[in-house]
Design a protein around this motif. Structure first.
Motif, short mmCIF file in Angstrom:
data_model
loop_
_atom_site.label_atom_id
_atom_site.label_comp_id
_atom_site.label_asym_id
_atom_site.label_seq_id
_atom_site.Cartn_x
_atom_site.Cartn_y
_atom_site.Cartn_z
N PHE A 1 0.85 -1.18 0.00
CA PHE A 1 0.00 0.00 0.00
C PHE A 1 0.88 1.23 0.00
N ASP A 2 0.43 2.26 -0.69
CA ASP A 2 1.20 3.50 -0.75
C ASP A 2 0.90 4.43 0.42
N THR A 3 -0.31 4.34 0.96
CA THR A 3 -0.70 5.23 2.05
C THR A 3 -1.49 4.45 3.10
N TYR A 4 -1.56 5.03 4.28
CA TYR A 4 -2.38 4.43 5.32
C TYR A 4 -3.84 4.41 4.90
N GLU A 5 -4.29 5.43 4.22
CA GLU A 5 -5.68 5.51 3.78
C GLU A 5 -6.02 4.35 2.84
N ASP A 6 -5.06 3.91 2.02
CA ASP A 6 -5.27 2.73 1.17
C ASP A 6 -5.26 1.45 2.00
N PHE A 7 -4.45 1.43 3.03
CA PHE A 7 -4.31 0.26 3.89
C PHE A 7 -5.53 0.04 4.79
N TRP A 8 -6.13 1.13 5.27
CA TRP A 8 -7.20 1.06 6.25
C TRP A 8 -8.34 0.10 5.88
N PRO A 9 -8.94 0.18 4.69
CA PRO A 9 -10.04 -0.75 4.37
C PRO A 9 -9.56 -2.21 4.36
N TYR A 10 -8.35 -2.43 3.90
CA TYR A 10 -7.77 -3.78 3.93
C TYR A 10 -7.65 -4.26 5.37
N TYR A 11 -7.13 -3.39 6.25
CA TYR A 11 -6.97 -3.75 7.66
C TYR A 11 -8.32 -4.14 8.26
N VAL A 12 -9.33 -3.35 7.99
CA VAL A 12 -10.67 -3.64 8.51
C VAL A 12 -11.17 -4.97 7.93
N ALA A 13 -10.92 -5.21 6.65
CA ALA A 13 -11.35 -6.46 6.02
C ALA A 13 -10.69 -7.67 6.65
N ARG B 1 -11.58 -12.53 -0.53
CA ARG B 1 -10.97 -12.85 0.77
C ARG B 1 -9.52 -13.26 0.55
N LEU B 2 -8.65 -12.58 1.25
CA LEU B 2 -7.21 -12.86 1.19
C LEU B 2 -6.68 -13.07 2.59
N SER B 3 -5.56 -13.75 2.69
CA SER B 3 -4.91 -13.83 4.01
C SER B 3 -4.23 -12.51 4.27
N GLY B 4 -3.98 -12.21 5.53
CA GLY B 4 -3.32 -10.96 5.91
C GLY B 4 -1.92 -10.90 5.36
N GLY B 5 -1.28 -9.74 5.55
CA GLY B 5 0.07 -9.70 5.01
C GLY B 5 0.75 -8.41 5.17
N PRO C 1 3.52 -3.53 10.29
CA PRO C 1 3.41 -3.35 11.75
C PRO C 1 2.98 -1.96 12.21
N ALA C 2 3.54 -0.91 11.65
CA ALA C 2 3.19 0.45 12.11
C ALA C 2 1.76 0.81 11.73
N TRP C 3 1.39 0.54 10.49
CA TRP C 3 0.03 0.85 10.05
C TRP C 3 -0.99 -0.03 10.78
N SER C 4 -0.61 -1.26 11.11
CA SER C 4 -1.52 -2.14 11.85
C SER C 4 -1.78 -1.62 13.26
N LEU C 5 -0.75 -1.11 13.89
CA LEU C 5 -0.93 -0.52 15.22
C LEU C 5 -1.87 0.68 15.15
N ARG C 6 -1.65 1.51 14.16
CA ARG C 6 -2.53 2.66 13.95
C ARG C 6 -3.95 2.21 13.62
N GLY C 7 -4.07 1.18 12.79
CA GLY C 7 -5.38 0.65 12.43
C GLY C 7 -6.11 0.07 13.63
N ASP C 8 -5.38 -0.63 14.49
CA ASP C 8 -5.98 -1.19 15.69
C ASP C 8 -6.54 -0.08 16.57
N ALA C 9 -5.76 0.98 16.75
CA ALA C 9 -6.23 2.11 17.57
C ALA C 9 -7.47 2.75 16.94
N GLN C 10 -7.47 2.94 15.63
CA GLN C 10 -8.62 3.54 14.96
C GLN C 10 -9.84 2.62 15.06
N MET C 11 -9.64 1.32 14.87
CA MET C 11 -10.74 0.37 14.95
C MET C 11 -11.34 0.37 16.35
N ILE C 12 -10.51 0.37 17.37
CA ILE C 12 -11.00 0.36 18.75
C ILE C 12 -11.73 1.65 19.09
#
Length: 120
Positions: free
Chosen positions: A6-18, A116-120, A81-92
């Motif tokens: 992903f190029d940006t966190y904003e692109d990553f966010w929907p994937y993280y939620v998925a 559906r894809l596995s995480g990565g 890892p960094a975007w996932s930590l941010r995503g976890d905080a946003q999700m919570i």
């Protein structure tokens, strides 16, 4: 499986939620993270430094099995890892604000568009 990039966190966010498409996974994350934060805060304020490990041990110790057992995917933390930590905080934050249904919609939309894809 090829790791998603992903190029940006904003692109990553929907994937993280998925990767947290099932409510049980999201609630296990919330419980583990908040429990880990409470234990770490106790360690910080009591001077018992070993309790500072509560957040990573309890947080990841509850979240990762949820991915393997409930979602049947790998945690996004492994590849982002960094975007996932941010995503976890946003999700919570969203869950605590009563917006879990919105998270389910974000996940469903991403999965419908990408499969559906596995995480990565």
């Amino acid at each position: 499986m090829t790791q998603r990039t992903f190029d940006t966190y904003e692109d990553f966010w929907p994937y993280y939620v998925a990767m947290h498409s099932r409510a049980a996974t999201r609630w296990i994350h919330l419980t583990g993270t908040l429990s880990g934060l409470a234990v770490s805060a106790y360690g910080l304020f009591s001077g018992r430094r070993r309790y500072l490990l509560g957040l990573p041990l309890i947080g990841y110790g509850t979240a990762w099995p949820a991915h393997f057992l409930i979602e049947k995917n790998n945690p996004a933390t492994f590849g982002h890892p960094a975007w996932s930590l941010r995503g976890d905080a946003q999700m919570i934050r969203m869950m605590l604000a009563g917006r879990d249904a919105e998270l389910a919609e974000i996940a469903a939309k991403w999965l419908a568009e990408n499969g559906r894809l596995s995480g990565g």
